[in-house]
Structures are given as structure tokens and as C-alpha cells.
Design an enzyme around this catalytic site. Sequence first.
Site, PDB file in Angstrom:
ATOM      1  N   TRP A  99       0.630  -1.441  -0.232  1.00 28.55           N
ATOM      2  CA  TRP A  99      -0.403  -0.261   0.077  1.00 28.55           C
ATOM      3  C   TRP A  99       1.108   1.341  -0.246  1.00 28.55           C
ATOM      4  CZ3 TRP A  99      -4.455  -1.194  -1.499  1.00 28.55           C
ATOM      5  CH2 TRP A  99      -4.806  -2.558  -1.587  1.00 28.55           C
ATOM      6  N   ASP A 166      -1.316   6.926   6.600  1.00 30.24           N
ATOM      7  CA  ASP A 166      -2.695   6.121   5.480  1.00 30.24           C
ATOM      8  C   ASP A 166      -2.577   4.709   6.882  1.00 30.24           C
ATOM      9  OD1 ASP A 166      -4.069   3.514   4.522  1.00 30.24           O
ATOM     10  OD2 ASP A 166      -2.618   3.575   2.966  1.00 30.24           O
ATOM     11  N   LYS A 190     -11.619  -1.511   6.991  1.00 28.82           N
ATOM     12  CA  LYS A 190     -10.229  -2.696   8.230  1.00 28.82           C
ATOM     13  C   LYS A 190     -10.851  -2.761   9.656  1.00 28.82           C
ATOM     14  CE  LYS A 190      -7.553  -3.572   4.571  1.00 28.82           C
ATOM     15  NZ  LYS A 190      -7.619  -2.590   3.600  1.00 28.82           N
TER      16      LYS A 190
HETATM   17  C1  LIG Z   1      -6.624  -1.880   2.499  1.00 32.36           C
HETATM   18  C2  LIG Z   1      -6.122  -0.851   2.364  1.00 32.36           C
HETATM   19  C3  LIG Z   1      -5.948   0.296   1.465  1.00 32.36           C
HETATM   20  C4  LIG Z   1      -7.284   0.313   0.591  1.00 32.36           C
HETATM   21  O1  LIG Z   1      -7.976   0.805   0.336  1.00 32.36           O
HETATM   22  P1  LIG Z   1      -9.536   0.929  -0.743  1.00 32.36           P
HETATM   23  O2  LIG Z   1      -9.739   1.688  -0.096  1.00 32.36           O
HETATM   24  O3  LIG Z   1     -10.224  -0.613  -0.991  1.00 32.36           O
HETATM   25  O4  LIG Z   1      -9.175   1.444  -1.322  1.00 32.36           O
HETATM   26  C5  LIG Z   1      -4.572   0.818   1.242  1.00 32.36           C
HETATM   27  N1  LIG Z   1      -4.193   1.070   2.442  1.00 32.36           N
HETATM   28  C6  LIG Z   1      -4.246   0.430   3.612  1.00 32.36           C
HETATM   29  C7  LIG Z   1      -2.655   0.159   4.622  1.00 32.36           C
HETATM   30  C8  LIG Z   1      -4.771  -0.922   3.591  1.00 32.36           C
HETATM   31  O5  LIG Z   1      -4.879  -1.884   4.160  1.00 32.36           O
END
Ligand SMILES: *Cc1c(COP(=O)(O)O)cnc(C)c1O
Length: 355
Positions: A99, A166, A190
Site C-alpha cells: 500500500w 495511511d 478494516k
Molecule cells: C486496504 C488498504 C488500502 C486500500 O483501501 P481501499 O479502501 O480498498 O482503497 C490502503 N491502505 C491500507 C494500509 C490498506 O490496508
Amino acid sequence: MKKYNFNAGPSILPREVIENTAKQILDFNGSGLSLMEISHRSKDFQSVMDETAALMKELLEIPEGYSIIFLGGGASLQFHQVPYNFLTKKAAYLNTGTWAKKALKEAKFFGDVVEVASSAAQNYNYVPKGWSVPEDCDYLHITTNNTIFGTEIRKDLDVNVPLISDMSSDILSRPVDVSKYICIYGGAQKNLSMAGVTFVILKDDQLGKTGREIPTMLDYRTHIEKGSMFNTPPVVPIYSALETLRWIKKNGGVAEMDKRAHQRADLLYSEIDRNKLFHGTVAEEDRSLMSICFVMNDEYQELEKPFYEFATERGMVGIKGHRSVGGFRASCYNAMPIEGVQALVNCMKDFEKMN
Ligand SMILES: *Cc1c(COP(=O)(O)O)cnc(C)c1O
């Protein structure tokens, strides 16, 4: 049989969050209409939005001078929207996983990107240390939890440039010093809600500094001004986020979530370390409390599939590792009860005895 959902995302939510959301989908606040069919501009939904934002602020102790907004597009759109709004000339990225790398790639559309360090050569099995950020970078971007490979930066770093993170897969699992960041974002699916909504925490006085023209929909200021109602927000995912936030508050807040995360991870990592069949895949000091990865020891490789089937039959759902790591991954988000982790540990112990 009781099922335990270890999926990486979308992932486990507290049962009462699902039940309360289901009730509102059938009849929203006794209106005779579904949550799915009400106007996002109705008074009752406005109060959902207000309470959701207020609880995020309260639980994360978001200081004055920050805004919280809820958008569509997922964390992946933020990989693009963050540099659009914050990158003037040059930004720094710490490459700790898939990511993080995707975020870095999108920033290149907007200026120079410095990769301050990367653990890619070792399949992202540790968090690089001892790097430095060039003074002239507009920000440093990090990914606190490496959802796929199972490392985590579980503290708030001190850096010499503005910090952006993020936090898709560890938000609300620990207290965060928000004042150290100018932006924190994540997909909700998540640790916060069902898929469909993205949270973005922004330091107001850091916006509008790039001199760049930003399309209305991609300018954070649009959504701050309109209270996340510039266009139709994802109503149901926001409602379920609200239910999760209420659940977290009722259960002792983020300090308690942090305590539980440590309890779950201690239990599972001790078994991984003790059990003759398995070993962990990442550097011990960087082990994630949320995304716990482990594989079969070399001499037991052929038992990988049988263990997967054994555990699945006993109610463990979603423990297959990501294809880039193999083996197993147990995602242990806020809603995972310690009993779920104990059930997985029991599977590991019983399977060891059988072999
Ligand atoms: C799952 C995830 C993403 C992607 O998220 P989307 O909402 O599907 O775009 C980005 N960064 C991290 C750390 C993730 O776990």
C-alpha cells in the site's frame, strides 16, 4: 458452529453494529423508511453525520484546528488526493509495503518523490530505521500498518517535515497523537465500518498551499466547507461507522482497544513462537498487532493446506496469507474477541499434537 472472521478487509465488525445497522435499514428511526432510502439532507441523517464526526474527534482526541470528513473512493483515491492537495514540489515516502508503494506511485504525478527507505528487497518483513527526510520535502507519507506483510509503526514518529499517514488498518486501535500529523486517512472497511466510506482527518491551515488548481470534488476544502455533504455521502457505511464508534466508546475507548490488541497479539505470537510447526514472518520488534502473519516451518511445508482445512473446519475464516507472503494471516481488528484468537491457538496446538 461459531465462526471467527480473520479476513483482512472487509472484515469483522461487532455483532451489535451489524444488528443495529440492519434494524435501521429496515426502519430508520421509526420513520417507516429505510436508511437506504432517506435523504442525506434529512434532519435525522444530519444528526448521524454530526455524531459520527463528533465521536471520531472525541475518541481520537482530534485537536482544534483539524477537520474530519467522510468521502467515497477508498484509501486508494487518497493516494492521489493527498499529493493533489499537499505536494507542491517534492514529497517523501517511506516504502514499507504494497500500500505504501501504491501511494508513492500516485504522488509522482504531482512532483518529485523521495523514497526515504524501503524494505522491498526483503519482502517488506521489517520497518526500515535510521533514515532521514530531506528538509525541502512538503511532507513525509507513511503507512502505519502494513496490512499485507504484517509490520506496523505503532507509534507517532517525530519528523522534520509535516507527517501524513495511511491508517486504514489500525485506526482506532490505539491512542494517536493527531497533532503530529497534518493528514490521517483510511478506508473504513478494516477497523471502522463496512466498505464504502473513507475518513480523512486534516489540519485546516495546511490546505490550499500548493498554488495548484484542484478540481472541486478532489479539493479537501470543498468537503470541509460542506460538512461531507458536497455530494451524496455513503449513507449506510457512515451509519455503521457511527455504530462502531459508539461501541468503541462503550467499551472503554481507544486505550482499551490498544490493551485488547496487545492481549490478542501476545497470545497468538507466543503460540507462533512456541509451536514447532510455525514461525512468524517479520522482525520481532516490528510485528503488527493487527495483521499477524505466520508460515509453516520448512520441514512441515506439506502441512500448510491440511492446517488451513483443519482450522477452517473448526470455524476459522479468512486465515489464508496474502499471495505475496503465503502461509497464514490472522487479521485481529478491534472487533475480534480474545476467544477468537484462543480458538485459533487451540487449532494450532491440536494440529501440532496430530503431527
Ligand atoms: C486496504 C488498504 C488500502 C486500500 O483501501 P481501499 O479502501 O480498498 O482503497 C490502503 N491502505 C491500507 C494500509 C490498506 O490496508
